[in-house]
Design a protein around this motif. Structure first.
Motif, PDB file in Angstrom:
ATOM      1  N   ASN A 161      -3.453   7.495  -0.928  1.00  0.00           N
ATOM      2  CA  ASN A 161      -3.429   8.023   0.433  1.00  0.00           C
ATOM      3  C   ASN A 161      -2.421   7.271   1.289  1.00  0.00           C
ATOM      4  O   ASN A 161      -2.221   7.589   2.444  1.00  0.00           O
ATOM      5  CB  ASN A 161      -4.839   7.860   1.025  1.00  0.00           C
ATOM      6  N   ASP A 162      -1.804   6.252   0.711  1.00  0.00           N
ATOM      7  CA  ASP A 162      -0.874   5.394   1.424  1.00  0.00           C
ATOM      8  C   ASP A 162       0.266   5.070   0.471  1.00  0.00           C
ATOM      9  O   ASP A 162       0.038   4.545  -0.607  1.00  0.00           O
ATOM     10  CB  ASP A 162      -1.616   4.109   1.837  1.00  0.00           C
ATOM     11  N   SER A 163       1.501   5.461   0.843  1.00  0.00           N
ATOM     12  CA  SER A 163       2.644   5.217  -0.050  1.00  0.00           C
ATOM     13  C   SER A 163       3.461   4.015   0.397  1.00  0.00           C
ATOM     14  O   SER A 163       4.595   3.833  -0.035  1.00  0.00           O
ATOM     15  CB  SER A 163       3.555   6.447  -0.112  1.00  0.00           C
ATOM     16  N   GLN A 164       2.888   3.199   1.284  1.00  0.00           N
ATOM     17  CA  GLN A 164       3.622   2.023   1.756  1.00  0.00           C
ATOM     18  C   GLN A 164       3.769   1.001   0.622  1.00  0.00           C
ATOM     19  O   GLN A 164       2.821   0.777  -0.135  1.00  0.00           O
ATOM     20  CB  GLN A 164       2.879   1.367   2.931  1.00  0.00           C
ATOM     21  N   PRO A 165       4.940   0.361   0.537  1.00  0.00           N
ATOM     22  CA  PRO A 165       5.186  -0.613  -0.532  1.00  0.00           C
ATOM     23  C   PRO A 165       4.091  -1.667  -0.678  1.00  0.00           C
ATOM     24  O   PRO A 165       3.671  -1.964  -1.797  1.00  0.00           O
ATOM     25  CB  PRO A 165       6.511  -1.262  -0.133  1.00  0.00           C
ATOM     26  N   LEU A 166       3.575  -2.224   0.434  1.00  0.00           N
ATOM     27  CA  LEU A 166       2.588  -3.304   0.320  1.00  0.00           C
ATOM     28  C   LEU A 166       1.338  -2.847  -0.415  1.00  0.00           C
ATOM     29  O   LEU A 166       0.759  -3.595  -1.204  1.00  0.00           O
ATOM     30  CB  LEU A 166       2.197  -3.833   1.704  1.00  0.00           C
ATOM     31  N   PHE A 167       0.929  -1.602  -0.153  1.00  0.00           N
ATOM     32  CA  PHE A 167      -0.272  -1.085  -0.822  1.00  0.00           C
ATOM     33  C   PHE A 167       0.002  -0.852  -2.315  1.00  0.00           C
ATOM     34  O   PHE A 167      -0.794  -1.234  -3.176  1.00  0.00           O
ATOM     35  CB  PHE A 167      -0.741   0.207  -0.160  1.00  0.00           C
ATOM     36  N   LEU A 168       1.157  -0.264  -2.607  1.00  0.00           N
ATOM     37  CA  LEU A 168       1.484   0.033  -4.008  1.00  0.00           C
ATOM     38  C   LEU A 168       1.686  -1.254  -4.812  1.00  0.00           C
ATOM     39  O   LEU A 168       1.289  -1.344  -5.974  1.00  0.00           O
ATOM     40  CB  LEU A 168       2.733   0.923  -4.066  1.00  0.00           C
ATOM     41  N   GLN A 169       2.259  -2.260  -4.166  1.00  0.00           N
ATOM     42  CA  GLN A 169       2.425  -3.547  -4.847  1.00  0.00           C
ATOM     43  C   GLN A 169       1.060  -4.188  -5.132  1.00  0.00           C
ATOM     44  O   GLN A 169       0.851  -4.814  -6.160  1.00  0.00           O
ATOM     45  CB  GLN A 169       3.290  -4.489  -3.994  1.00  0.00           C
TER      46      GLN A 169
END
Ligand code: ZN
Length: 218
Positions: A161-169
């Motif tokens: 639900n969140d494609s921000q780099p910090l979340f994906l990392q």
């Protein structure tokens, strides 16, 4: 042709309006685009003159059919480019969003068509989001948020639900990716964090913030 800024407004209104089905208020747009309400009002007047939105001052704004069509084409390009970057240029899933934010505004529809063919008509982007078809159809899949699962329930990760780099990392670090099988072992009432298991009996605790951003198969 619409400008970069116009396309970004249309795309954001589409997302804020639950895929063009609801009215959106100007403050929500100002917040999403990190800009002043007065600038939003100016742009909405322009978009209204171009018949991309229905806008009445002090009331909400909604997309016209043409506005929805434009939004879906921008989203289609964004997601196709994300697939291209990951599959062909070896980007990782946390690196593609910002690049695609620029590529989504390249206007040539022939380029988009060829890109789609080159990639073999993918249905989902690297974050599990559905890619609208050339005709602007968006096939939403059945999914549930990890946060909504009961103990002993589980499923396969199909999206974020969140494609921000910090979340994906963060997900990379935890060993969670699309296709991971997750089972809820326990829920801690104190902060609604969840103890989950992954393949190989790996267990970990995730915060409610994290569990609200992972989609599992229904
Ligand atoms: Zn993206």
């Amino acid at each position: 042709m619409h400008s970069f800024t116009e396309e970004n407004y249309i795309k954001n209104i589409f997302k804020l309006s639950e895929n063009g089905t609801q009215e959106v208020n100007t403050n929500a747009i100002a917040e999403a685009l990190d800009t002043k309400a007065a600038s939003v009002t100016d742009m909405l007047r322009k978009l209204s003159a171009k018949e991309l939105v229905n806008y009445v001052k002090y009331r909400g704004v909604s997309l016209t059919d043409e506005g929805k069509r434009v939004a879906l084409q921008v989203i289609r390009k964004h997601r196709l480019w994300e697939v291209f970057l990951v599959e062909k240029l070896k980007f990782s899933w946390d690196e593609v969003h910002d690049v695609a934010e620029e590529l989504e505004h390249v206007g040539s529809s022939l380029l988009t068509k060829r890109l789609d063919e080159f990639l073999g008509h993918p249905q989902f982007d690297p974050h599990g989001d559905p890619i609208p078809t050339e005709n602007g159809e968006l096939h939403l899949k059945k999914q549930r948020l990890l946060a909504e699962l009961e103990v002993n329930d589980g499923g396969v990760v199909v999206g974020v639900n969140d494609s921000q780099p910090l979340f994906l990392q963060y997900l990379d670090k935890m060993g969670i990716s699309l296709g991971s099988r997750i089972m809820v072992l326990d829920r801690f009432g104190y902060d609604n964090s969840l103890e989950i298991s992954l393949e190989d009996d790996k267990r970990l605790v995730v915060s409610s913030e994290v569990s609200k951003n992972i989609f599992l198969s229904a």
